[in-house]
Design a protein around this motif. Sequence first.
Motif, PDB file in Angstrom:
ATOM      1  N   VAL A 111       1.931  -6.482   6.768  1.00 53.19           N
ATOM      2  CA  VAL A 111       1.125  -7.550   7.346  1.00 53.19           C
ATOM      3  C   VAL A 111       0.002  -6.917   8.150  1.00 53.19           C
ATOM      4  O   VAL A 111       0.248  -6.107   9.052  1.00 53.19           O
ATOM      5  N   VAL A 112      -1.238  -7.271   7.801  1.00 52.64           N
ATOM      6  CA  VAL A 112      -2.422  -6.746   8.467  1.00 52.64           C
ATOM      7  C   VAL A 112      -3.199  -7.914   9.061  1.00 52.64           C
ATOM      8  O   VAL A 112      -3.708  -8.758   8.330  1.00 52.64           O
ATOM      9  N   ASP A 113      -3.232  -7.997  10.379  1.00 53.13           N
ATOM     10  CA  ASP A 113      -3.948  -9.076  11.072  1.00 53.13           C
ATOM     11  C   ASP A 113      -3.537 -10.444  10.546  1.00 53.13           C
ATOM     12  O   ASP A 113      -4.369 -11.328  10.320  1.00 53.13           O
ATOM     13  N   GLY A 114      -2.230 -10.613  10.305  1.00 52.39           N
ATOM     14  CA  GLY A 114      -1.691 -11.890   9.860  1.00 52.39           C
ATOM     15  C   GLY A 114      -1.686 -12.098   8.366  1.00 52.39           C
ATOM     16  O   GLY A 114      -1.089 -13.067   7.874  1.00 52.39           O
ATOM     17  N   GLU A 115      -2.321 -11.230   7.585  1.00 58.75           N
ATOM     18  CA  GLU A 115      -2.354 -11.359   6.124  1.00 58.75           C
ATOM     19  C   GLU A 115      -1.295 -10.455   5.503  1.00 58.75           C
ATOM     20  O   GLU A 115      -1.224  -9.258   5.806  1.00 58.75           O
ATOM     21  N   LYS A 116      -0.462 -11.045   4.627  1.00 57.44           N
ATOM     22  CA  LYS A 116       0.641 -10.297   4.021  1.00 57.44           C
ATOM     23  C   LYS A 116       0.214  -9.683   2.691  1.00 57.44           C
ATOM     24  O   LYS A 116      -0.357 -10.353   1.825  1.00 57.44           O
ATOM     25  N   PHE A 117       0.530  -8.399   2.529  1.00 59.80           N
ATOM     26  CA  PHE A 117       0.269  -7.669   1.294  1.00 59.80           C
ATOM     27  C   PHE A 117       1.601  -7.206   0.722  1.00 59.80           C
ATOM     28  O   PHE A 117       2.335  -6.454   1.373  1.00 59.80           O
ATOM     29  N   GLU A 118       1.927  -7.667  -0.489  1.00 61.91           N
ATOM     30  CA  GLU A 118       3.164  -7.272  -1.155  1.00 61.91           C
ATOM     31  C   GLU A 118       2.949  -5.944  -1.868  1.00 61.91           C
ATOM     32  O   GLU A 118       1.997  -5.777  -2.627  1.00 61.91           O
ATOM     33  N   LEU A 119       3.847  -4.993  -1.627  1.00 60.98           N
ATOM     34  CA  LEU A 119       3.739  -3.665  -2.224  1.00 60.98           C
ATOM     35  C   LEU A 119       5.013  -3.328  -2.989  1.00 60.98           C
ATOM     36  O   LEU A 119       6.117  -3.348  -2.428  1.00 60.98           O
ATOM     37  N   GLU A 120       4.851  -3.020  -4.273  1.00 63.94           N
ATOM     38  CA  GLU A 120       5.947  -2.490  -5.079  1.00 63.94           C
ATOM     39  C   GLU A 120       6.000  -0.967  -4.907  1.00 63.94           C
ATOM     40  O   GLU A 120       5.211  -0.378  -4.174  1.00 63.94           O
ATOM     41  N   HIS A 121       6.942  -0.339  -5.595  1.00 64.39           N
ATOM     42  CA  HIS A 121       7.104   1.110  -5.496  1.00 64.39           C
ATOM     43  C   HIS A 121       5.814   1.830  -5.877  1.00 64.39           C
ATOM     44  O   HIS A 121       5.231   1.571  -6.939  1.00 64.39           O
TER      45      HIS A 121
END
Length: 272
Positions: free
Chosen positions: A90-100
């Motif tokens: 989560v960057v400044d309230g924005e979620k980033f989904e990361l796979e392997h």
Amino acid sequence: MIQVRYSTSPATAETATTADLRENFLVPDLFVSGEVRGTYTHDDRMVIGGAQPGADELDLPAWTEVLGTDHHLERRELGVINVGSAGHVVVDGEKFELEHLDGLYVGRGSEVSFGGAEAAFYFVSAPAHATYPTQALSHSEVEPVSLGSAEAANERNLFRYAWGQDLRTSVLQFGVTVVARGSVWNTFPPHLHDRRTEVYCYVDLAEDDRVFHFLGRPGATRHLVLRNREAVISPPWSIHSGAGTGSYAFIWAMAGENNTYTDLSPVALEEL
């Protein structure tokens, strides 16, 4: 928890014991469930860290006693790569989904937290003179550069996430190199970066496998033995190369005077 590593001279490395080399250059135990751990190196003021959220969401620590700021990225930029299973940043309230092996670049001034029960996030931060936008970096969408050959046992794919082109950064460069099955050598023949410090984090090793990482000035090299998810600091005067006992990948990250990827000096094998 953060450790501090001071710069070392090449002459010191040449006469150091194995224990001394490990204390100065090896970064072990980065990943502990429910914790964020880091190491600050005076070589180009980089921070190497690992965040393993487990059941909780973890904030990127300020580590004010070392960095001298109220927020970690107050004067820094950040590169993140997930070395575990799926998770999110989560960057400044924005979620980033990361796979392997997915990556994320985060610009100066942002607030960051990590989540995902089975995720493990490796990160590197470096001082930044400007602010650039946060950008997700999907491993599957990065076109690899094929290097080496099976005959030389150094066939590998280089995935450049931030390398001075396409994605703008102040000084930070990072990406992943995946060594092909049946090959063992990475970054071979080796080279030097007179104007940059580089850090390797070896990942995706089996429990019983190891990487023999070579460092030092040409003609006076030493080695360290690394396990899965351990990192090694490579100062500007040192070569960086290694060979593994099984399949593996490594995350490379650089910071220094510039972010020109090709600013390096090849080292001929005759010089080793």
